[in-house]
Write an enzyme that holds these catalytic residues in place. Structure first.
Site, PDB file in Angstrom:
ATOM      1  CD  GLU A   1      42.706  41.384  47.095  1.00 42.65           C
ATOM      2  OE1 GLU A   1      43.353  40.412  47.538  1.00 42.65           O
ATOM      3  OE2 GLU A   1      43.209  42.294  46.432  1.00 42.65           O
TER       4      GLU A   1
ATOM      5  CG  ASP B   1      43.630  43.372  43.470  1.00 40.71           C
ATOM      6  OD1 ASP B   1      43.904  43.979  44.532  1.00 40.71           O
ATOM      7  OD2 ASP B   1      44.062  42.251  43.198  1.00 40.71           O
TER       8      ASP B   1
ATOM      9  CB  ILE C   1      47.647  46.861  46.376  1.00 38.89           C
ATOM     10  CG1 ILE C   1      47.523  48.303  46.847  1.00 38.89           C
ATOM     11  CG2 ILE C   1      49.121  46.543  46.070  1.00 38.89           C
ATOM     12  CD1 ILE C   1      48.370  48.632  48.083  1.00 38.89           C
ATOM     13  CG  ASP C   2      47.151  41.748  41.266  1.00 37.15           C
ATOM     14  OD1 ASP C   2      46.772  40.888  42.069  1.00 37.15           O
ATOM     15  OD2 ASP C   2      47.697  41.477  40.179  1.00 37.15           O
TER      16      ASP C   2
ATOM     17  CB  THR D   1      49.169  42.945  48.938  1.00 39.32           C
ATOM     18  OG1 THR D   1      47.991  43.541  48.383  1.00 39.32           O
ATOM     19  CG2 THR D   1      49.376  43.481  50.349  1.00 39.32           C
TER      20      THR D   1
ATOM     21  CG  ASP E   1      43.751  38.130  41.625  1.00 39.36           C
ATOM     22  OD1 ASP E   1      44.145  39.083  42.312  1.00 39.36           O
ATOM     23  OD2 ASP E   1      43.474  37.008  42.098  1.00 39.36           O
TER      24      ASP E   1
END
Length: 258
Positions: free
Chosen positions: A69, A85, A87-88, A90, A213
């Site tokens: 990402e 990702d 941190i999906d 954030t 995602d």
């Protein structure tokens, strides 16, 4: 298949390491900045997490391609591509709301064959290998048996440009909200997908998502015997997943081209 199992075990070890550090950093001051809009955030923890994972992958699988990402595409020569990702969710992380996760999908010859989603604060590890089913913390999971839309709990989300672009999912929301039993919005697409796989939500739809995602989560839903649809549109992907009966009815309401 043995190679896929070995890769998945490495991923699980790495995301636990990352998740442990995220929980520590979550309670400390950290820097953040905006990307595409004021509510599209990236923190220094996202960047640290991504770098940690990339270093692990490059050391173990130096010829694999990587899509992340924060830093984008990293070329590779093998038939494998990692979609990450760090941190999906954030915004959730930045507000210390526990619904955030690390999402990693691995593709082989363009097809997703491994999916791992780990939510550190919840200590939930979702995983799947293509053709081998899906699990949550080692326990087999399947989508719910709900067949009536008016009893279904459905999740969705809204794009970062919802205030400036009329294609903001509000029309879809209004068409669906009166026909379902309940609506949920966690703020993490990967977690929403996994909740469908675990039978906690009956369906989920959203627009303008990115591949990082959804890559891992879509496979996890498929391996949990759920129906899935994703299509690339302007500014990302539109996604619908759910139990077979609920999926069909929602698909008719959304009228997306299949």
């Amino acid at each position: 298949m043995e190679q896929w199992v070995a890769i998945k075990e490495n991923i699980k070890q790495w995301v636990r390491e990352v998740g442990k550090e995220q929980l520590v950093k979550m309670e400390q001051p950290f820097q953040m900045k905006s990307k595409s809009s004021d509510i599209d955030l990236v923190t220094e923890v996202d960047e640290w997490s991504e770098q940690f994972l990339m270093e692990k992958i490059k050391a173990e699988y130096p010829d694999h391609a990587i899509m992340t990402e924060e830093s984008g595409w990293h070329e590779g020569q093998a038939e494998y591509e990692w979609v990450i990702d760090p941190i999906d969710g954030t915004v959730n992380f930045a507000h210390r709301f526990p619904f955030f996760c690390i999402s990693i999908g691995v593709k082989h010859k363009g097809e997703t064959v491994i999916g791992v989603v780990y939510a550190p604060r919840l200590d939930e590890m979702y995983e799947a290998i293509k053709g081998s089913g899906a699990t949550l913390n080692g326990r087999t999971i399947t989508v719910s048996a709900t067949e009536q839309l008016n009893k279904a709990v459905v999740a969705t989300g809204f794009p970062y440009d919802k205030g400036t672009d009329p294609n903001n999912n509000v029309e879809n929301f209004n068409a669906i909200i009166t026909k379902i039993g309940g609506i949920r919005r966690t703020g993490s697409a990967a977690i929403d997908l996994c909740q469908v796989a675990a039978g906690r939500f009956d369906a989920y739809w959203e627009i303008k998502l990115k591949e990082w995602d959804i890559c891992a989560g879509l496979l996890i839903v498929e391996e949990a015997k759920g129906n899935t649809f994703s299509a690339e549109i302007e500014k990302g992907y539109q996604v619908l997943v759910g139990t077979p009966a609920i999926y069909d009815e929602l698909s008719t309401i959304l009228s997306w081209e299949k």
